[in-house]
Design a protein around this motif. Structure first.
Motif, PDB file in Angstrom:
ATOM      1  N   LEU A  55       0.824  -1.212   0.000  1.00 15.40           N
ATOM      2  CA  LEU A  55       0.000   0.000   0.000  1.00 15.40           C
ATOM      3  C   LEU A  55       0.849   1.249   0.000  1.00 15.40           C
ATOM      4  O   LEU A  55       1.942   1.282   0.574  1.00 15.40           O
ATOM      5  N   GLN A  56       0.320   2.271  -0.627  1.00 17.17           N
ATOM      6  CA  GLN A  56       1.010   3.562  -0.699  1.00 17.17           C
ATOM      7  C   GLN A  56       0.762   4.377   0.568  1.00 17.17           C
ATOM      8  O   GLN A  56      -0.353   4.388   1.089  1.00 17.17           O
ATOM      9  N   ASP A  62       6.963   0.119   0.074  1.00 15.16           N
ATOM     10  CA  ASP A  62       7.153   0.249  -1.366  1.00 15.16           C
ATOM     11  C   ASP A  62       5.859   0.465  -2.135  1.00 15.16           C
ATOM     12  O   ASP A  62       5.889   0.923  -3.268  1.00 15.16           O
ATOM     13  N   GLY A  63       4.730   0.072  -1.560  1.00 16.41           N
ATOM     14  CA  GLY A  63       3.458   0.265  -2.261  1.00 16.41           C
ATOM     15  C   GLY A  63       3.414  -0.407  -3.605  1.00 16.41           C
ATOM     16  O   GLY A  63       3.100   0.218  -4.618  1.00 16.41           O
ATOM     17  N   ARG A  64       3.685  -1.712  -3.653  1.00 16.31           N
ATOM     18  CA  ARG A  64       3.817  -2.419  -4.922  1.00 16.31           C
ATOM     19  C   ARG A  64       2.491  -2.793  -5.578  1.00 16.31           C
ATOM     20  O   ARG A  64       2.482  -3.344  -6.678  1.00 16.31           O
ATOM     21  N   ALA A  65       1.378  -2.552  -4.934  1.00 18.93           N
ATOM     22  CA  ALA A  65       0.096  -2.927  -5.537  1.00 18.93           C
ATOM     23  C   ALA A  65      -0.094  -2.251  -6.891  1.00 18.93           C
ATOM     24  O   ALA A  65      -0.591  -2.863  -7.841  1.00 18.93           O
ATOM     25  N   THR A  82      -5.973  -3.209  -8.059  1.00 23.17           N
ATOM     26  CA  THR A  82      -7.147  -2.670  -7.344  1.00 23.17           C
ATOM     27  C   THR A  82      -7.643  -3.655  -6.295  1.00 23.17           C
ATOM     28  O   THR A  82      -7.977  -3.267  -5.162  1.00 23.17           O
ATOM     29  N   ASN A  83      -7.676  -4.929  -6.666  1.00 24.75           N
ATOM     30  CA  ASN A  83      -8.183  -5.935  -5.728  1.00 24.75           C
ATOM     31  C   ASN A  83      -7.289  -6.073  -4.493  1.00 24.75           C
ATOM     32  O   ASN A  83      -7.783  -6.184  -3.367  1.00 24.75           O
ATOM     33  N   ILE A  84      -5.996  -6.101  -4.700  1.00 24.77           N
ATOM     34  CA  ILE A  84      -5.101  -6.296  -3.563  1.00 24.77           C
ATOM     35  C   ILE A  84      -5.094  -5.049  -2.673  1.00 24.77           C
ATOM     36  O   ILE A  84      -5.005  -5.145  -1.441  1.00 24.77           O
ATOM     37  N   THR A  85      -5.240  -3.875  -3.296  1.00 21.40           N
ATOM     38  CA  THR A  85      -5.340  -2.648  -2.504  1.00 21.40           C
ATOM     39  C   THR A  85      -6.605  -2.647  -1.657  1.00 21.40           C
ATOM     40  O   THR A  85      -6.589  -2.318  -0.465  1.00 21.40           O
ATOM     41  N   SER A  86      -7.726  -3.051  -2.273  1.00 22.23           N
ATOM     42  CA  SER A  86      -9.000  -3.097  -1.549  1.00 22.23           C
ATOM     43  C   SER A  86      -8.932  -4.092  -0.401  1.00 22.23           C
ATOM     44  O   SER A  86      -9.401  -3.814   0.714  1.00 22.23           O
ATOM     45  N   ALA A 236       3.208 -11.151  -6.025  1.00 19.69           N
ATOM     46  CA  ALA A 236       2.597 -10.800  -4.734  1.00 19.69           C
ATOM     47  C   ALA A 236       2.882 -11.861  -3.689  1.00 19.69           C
ATOM     48  O   ALA A 236       3.196 -11.543  -2.533  1.00 19.69           O
ATOM     49  N   ALA A 237       2.782 -13.129  -4.065  1.00 20.00           N
ATOM     50  CA  ALA A 237       3.058 -14.213  -3.118  1.00 20.00           C
ATOM     51  C   ALA A 237       4.508 -14.147  -2.625  1.00 20.00           C
ATOM     52  O   ALA A 237       4.787 -14.360  -1.435  1.00 20.00           O
ATOM     53  N   ALA A 238       5.422 -13.851  -3.542  1.00 20.00           N
ATOM     54  CA  ALA A 238       6.829 -13.749  -3.142  1.00 20.00           C
ATOM     55  C   ALA A 238       7.049 -12.582  -2.186  1.00 20.00           C
ATOM     56  O   ALA A 238       7.812 -12.695  -1.213  1.00 20.00           O
TER      57      ALA A 238
END
Length: 260
Positions: A55-56, A62-65, A82-86, A236-238
């Motif tokens: 998340l930013q 790092d906010g990688r979403a 968007t989904n992972i941020t939500s 994302a899993a990593a």
């Protein structure tokens, strides 16, 4: 004529030399420790690291979403970021409303955040974190319990997602990571070393997805267009497992490989 002494010695043991038998029985091999305990507060540290990595703002991460969303637009339907941020925003709100008391509480909040999210990967990550939350009843898990939880979580992801290694999905990062951690536990490795190698295996698996032709998910619809693009689910899993390693060692999560 007899030469025997007239009287017996006062202490026979002093007069009879003792034969020293060398100890030749091999010592038993050290038994690997199965109770290596993760650091106090591991669940909270791990969750905080995950939020910061994706998340930013606010957590200095790092906010990688957003970057993962960009990758998904190149090879999928573009909704992954968007989904992972939500999901993680939902988890953060729940954590702020009712701070957990233990590892299970932290991971359950993350799981529920994903289970309430759409798309394909949201429910899969939700079940993944749910199985990890259940790996111990109270307090922090041992390394062996955490490994068992990770193995169970990966099996659940594969059972519902129907993906195997090489299909260009999150499984390409999770399976080698789970196998690595199982081997580290069997070898009696220290938790920090074991989780660092687990994260490295996950990152290597995720990076390898760039060369693969997708066999599952939206990327499978676009064929060769997805070649050269990291699978965002695997990435994302990593990152999740990098955050676990960082939680144990007290380091920060380096996600620079996502854009390298």
């Amino acid at each position: 004529m007899s030469t025997a002494p007239d009287t017996a010695p006062e202490n026979p043991r002093e007069s009879t030399p003792q034969t020293v038998v060398p100890h030749t029985t091999p010592l038993p091999a050290p038994v690997p420790s199965q109770v290596t305990t993760l650091v106090d507060g591991f669940g909270g540290r791990w969750t905080t690291g995950i939020l910061a990595a994706f998340l930013q703002g606010g957590d200095g991460g790092d906010g990688r979403a957003e970057e993962l969303g960009r990758l998904d637009r190149l090879a999928g339907d573009g909704d992954f970021g968007t989904n992972i941020t939500s999901a993680l925003d939902r988890a953060r709100q729940a954590l702020e409303a009712e701070p957990p008391q233990d590892y299970r509480g932290w991971l359950t909040a993350v799981s529920r955040g994903f289970l309430g999210t759409g798309g394909t990967s949201g429910p899969l990550f939700g079940m993944f974190f749910r199985d990890l939350a259940r790996c111990c009843d109270t307090g922090e898990p041992t390394l062996a319990e955490f490994s068992a939880g990770l193995t169970a979580a990966v099996a659940t992801v594969q059972r519902y997602g129907k993906a195997e290694v090489g299909h260009k999905t999150m499984v390409d990062a999770l399976v080698p990571a789970a196998r690595t951690l199982e081997a580290e536990v069997a070898a009696g490795s220290q938790a920090a070393d074991a989780l660092a190698r687990t994260a490295d295996a996950a990152v290597e698996g995720a990076r390898g997805t760039a060369a693969l032709l997708a066999r599952r998910g939206r990327a499978s619809y676009v064929g060769d267009v997805a070649r050269g693009v990291l699978d965002p689910g695997a990435a994302a899993a990593a990152i999740v497992l990098q955050a676990a390693s960082a939680a144990q060692s007290g380091t920060t999560v380096d996600t620079g490989w996502v854009t390298a």
